[in-house]
Design an enzyme around this catalytic site. Sequence first.
Site, PDB file in Angstrom:
ATOM      1  N   ASP A   1      42.247  60.164  24.286  1.00 33.81           N
ATOM      2  CA  ASP A   1      42.163  61.633  24.323  1.00 33.81           C
ATOM      3  C   ASP A   1      41.366  62.141  23.114  1.00 33.81           C
ATOM      4  O   ASP A   1      40.541  63.052  23.227  1.00 33.81           O
ATOM      5  CB  ASP A   1      43.571  62.222  24.329  1.00 33.81           C
TER       6      ASP A   1
ATOM      7  N   HIS B   1      50.551  61.829  25.638  1.00 35.37           N
ATOM      8  CA  HIS B   1      49.364  61.447  26.403  1.00 35.37           C
ATOM      9  C   HIS B   1      49.602  61.869  27.856  1.00 35.37           C
ATOM     10  O   HIS B   1      49.957  61.074  28.712  1.00 35.37           O
ATOM     11  CB  HIS B   1      49.108  59.938  26.326  1.00 35.37           C
TER      12      HIS B   1
HETATM   13  P1  NAX Z   1      45.793  47.574  36.222  1.00 35.20           P
HETATM   14  O1  NAX Z   1      46.727  47.862  37.326  1.00 35.20           O
HETATM   15  O2  NAX Z   1      44.384  47.192  36.504  1.00 35.20           O
HETATM   16  O3  NAX Z   1      46.389  46.386  35.323  1.00 35.20           O
HETATM   17  C1  NAX Z   1      47.720  46.354  34.925  1.00 35.20           C
HETATM   18  C2  NAX Z   1      48.129  44.900  34.833  1.00 35.20           C
HETATM   19  O4  NAX Z   1      49.446  44.844  34.292  1.00 35.20           O
HETATM   20  C3  NAX Z   1      48.170  44.192  36.190  1.00 35.20           C
HETATM   21  O5  NAX Z   1      47.369  43.023  36.127  1.00 35.20           O
HETATM   22  C4  NAX Z   1      49.654  43.855  36.365  1.00 35.20           C
HETATM   23  O6  NAX Z   1      49.851  42.616  37.019  1.00 35.20           O
HETATM   24  C5  NAX Z   1      50.123  43.806  34.915  1.00 35.20           C
HETATM   25  N1  NAX Z   1      51.568  43.972  34.746  1.00 35.20           N
HETATM   26  C6  NAX Z   1      52.428  44.749  35.438  1.00 35.20           C
HETATM   27  N2  NAX Z   1      53.681  44.599  35.001  1.00 35.20           N
HETATM   28  C7  NAX Z   1      53.624  43.720  33.993  1.00 35.20           C
HETATM   29  C8  NAX Z   1      54.609  43.143  33.152  1.00 35.20           C
HETATM   30  N3  NAX Z   1      55.891  43.451  33.272  1.00 35.20           N
HETATM   31  N4  NAX Z   1      54.201  42.261  32.208  1.00 35.20           N
HETATM   32  C9  NAX Z   1      52.908  41.934  32.091  1.00 35.20           C
HETATM   33  N5  NAX Z   1      51.935  42.434  32.870  1.00 35.20           N
HETATM   34  C10 NAX Z   1      52.286  43.312  33.808  1.00 35.20           C
HETATM   35  O7  NAX Z   1      45.871  48.815  35.247  1.00 35.20           O
HETATM   36  P2  NAX Z   1      44.877  49.272  34.078  1.00 35.20           P
HETATM   37  O8  NAX Z   1      43.808  50.107  34.648  1.00 35.20           O
HETATM   38  O9  NAX Z   1      44.505  48.085  33.278  1.00 35.20           O
HETATM   39  O10 NAX Z   1      45.827  50.230  33.248  1.00 35.20           O
HETATM   40  C11 NAX Z   1      46.968  49.752  32.562  1.00 35.20           C
HETATM   41  C12 NAX Z   1      47.834  50.893  32.072  1.00 35.20           C
HETATM   42  O11 NAX Z   1      47.140  51.717  31.151  1.00 35.20           O
HETATM   43  C13 NAX Z   1      48.304  51.854  33.187  1.00 35.20           C
HETATM   44  O12 NAX Z   1      49.692  52.116  32.979  1.00 35.20           O
HETATM   45  C14 NAX Z   1      47.495  53.097  32.924  1.00 35.20           C
HETATM   46  O13 NAX Z   1      48.154  54.249  33.401  1.00 35.20           O
HETATM   47  C15 NAX Z   1      47.409  53.075  31.438  1.00 35.20           C
HETATM   48  N6  NAX Z   1      46.363  53.914  30.816  1.00 35.20           N
HETATM   49  C16 NAX Z   1      46.666  54.512  29.636  1.00 35.20           C
HETATM   50  C17 NAX Z   1      45.762  55.284  28.931  1.00 35.20           C
HETATM   51  C18 NAX Z   1      46.101  55.932  27.642  1.00 35.20           C
HETATM   52  O14 NAX Z   1      45.265  56.668  27.142  1.00 35.20           O
HETATM   53  N7  NAX Z   1      47.266  55.743  27.030  1.00 35.20           N
HETATM   54  C19 NAX Z   1      44.405  55.512  29.503  1.00 35.20           C
HETATM   55  C20 NAX Z   1      43.983  54.489  30.516  1.00 35.20           C
HETATM   56  C21 NAX Z   1      45.053  54.022  31.456  1.00 35.20           C
HETATM   57  O15 NAX Z   1      45.161  54.948  32.507  1.00 35.20           O
END
Ligand code: NAX
Length: 327
Positions: free
Chosen positions: A159, A187
């Site tokens: 952000d 956020h």
């Molecule tokens: P993806 O869905 O591409 O990847 C997430 C990965 O996490 C998957 O490979 C899944 O298998 C794995 N996973 C799920 N549960 C797990 C666990 N218990 N232990 C280990 N791995 C696990 O998501 P992606 O685009 O990489 O985003 C990841 C996270 O970042 C999401 O929650 C998203 O909302 C968040 N974000 C946060 C942002 C921020 O500014 N704070 C911005 C970007 C993003 O949206």
Amino acid sequence: TKQPVRVAVTGAAGQIGYSLLFRIASGDMLGKDQPVILQLLEITPALKALNGVVMELRDCAFPLLADIVTSDDPMVAFKDADYALLVGAMPRKAGMERGDLLGANGGIFKPQGEALNAVASRDVKVLVVGNPANTNALIAQQNAPDLDAGQFTAMVRLDHNRAISQLAEKTGKPVSSIKNLTIWGNHSSTQYPDLSQATVDGQPALDQVDRDWYEQQYISTVAKRGAAIIEARGLSSAASAASAAIDHMRDWALGTPEGEWVSMGIPSDGSYGIPEGLIYGFPVTCKNGKYEIVQGLPVSDFSRGKMDATAQELTEERDEVRKLGLV
Ligand code: NAX
């Protein structure tokens, strides 16, 4: 040469992981002289995909990449970790209420907090990226009683960087000319991107833009940027999120430039009237591996209203996870 440090990353086979890991391994996060051991956590069904990412990491022949560990067990992935980037989370699905979302993420961040408490380095620096990031960080922190609460942080740096970029575009000035803006709070769409102290080329930012534009457009453009990326790309922000995570950890570990601050989601100590304990975006400076809230900034009535509204949302999220027995 330096001894390698251990960097744990969860959700390592995901979109953000695919940008993040290569930048950590190339030295963008901890410096071009700091070898790293990557300790990657995924859920069991994603371990095959993770192995493909590991093959690519090896194929880069990064001189700083000392070793790679993969696991579906947080007790393995967090063992002796000096840094932990918690990226994997449960995304909001259509029709999910906030309580459902927080409950599902509690199932991830409670055991991860417990594992960090049990096996990570006593000085581990934790960054939560997975949404809802601030409250997920709170859950992990509250389940790690032997670690200092301040070791748990949440990412508002994306952000912050978006706010810099939008202001640079509006003023026609380079991003490097912009200093000291703040993302206060959560956020989420209630975040407050605050330009009241920001400068462009050393001059107050608010003298260089229209107040109406700031209040009516800028704040919501920054807060809704994530949705705009999804609309355009068909996928949520990934490379920019990874870049922000790199910035957050680099500044925390290696320090912020003299006279400048950045925004980090950190446990409130009550500064600026924000309820103690909430993981809230604050302006901070970093030195010697520690962050400190920038104190004494004037707060206008406009700012006060925005800062309190986002604190209120975080208080409600905290109440909800308390009800669920997660903290
Ligand atoms: P993806 O869905 O591409 O990847 C997430 C990965 O996490 C998957 O490979 C899944 O298998 C794995 N996973 C799920 N549960 C797990 C666990 N218990 N232990 C280990 N791995 C696990 O998501 P992606 O685009 O990489 O985003 C990841 C996270 O970042 C999401 O929650 C998203 O909302 C968040 N974000 C946060 C942002 C921020 O500014 N704070 C911005 C970007 C993003 O949206």
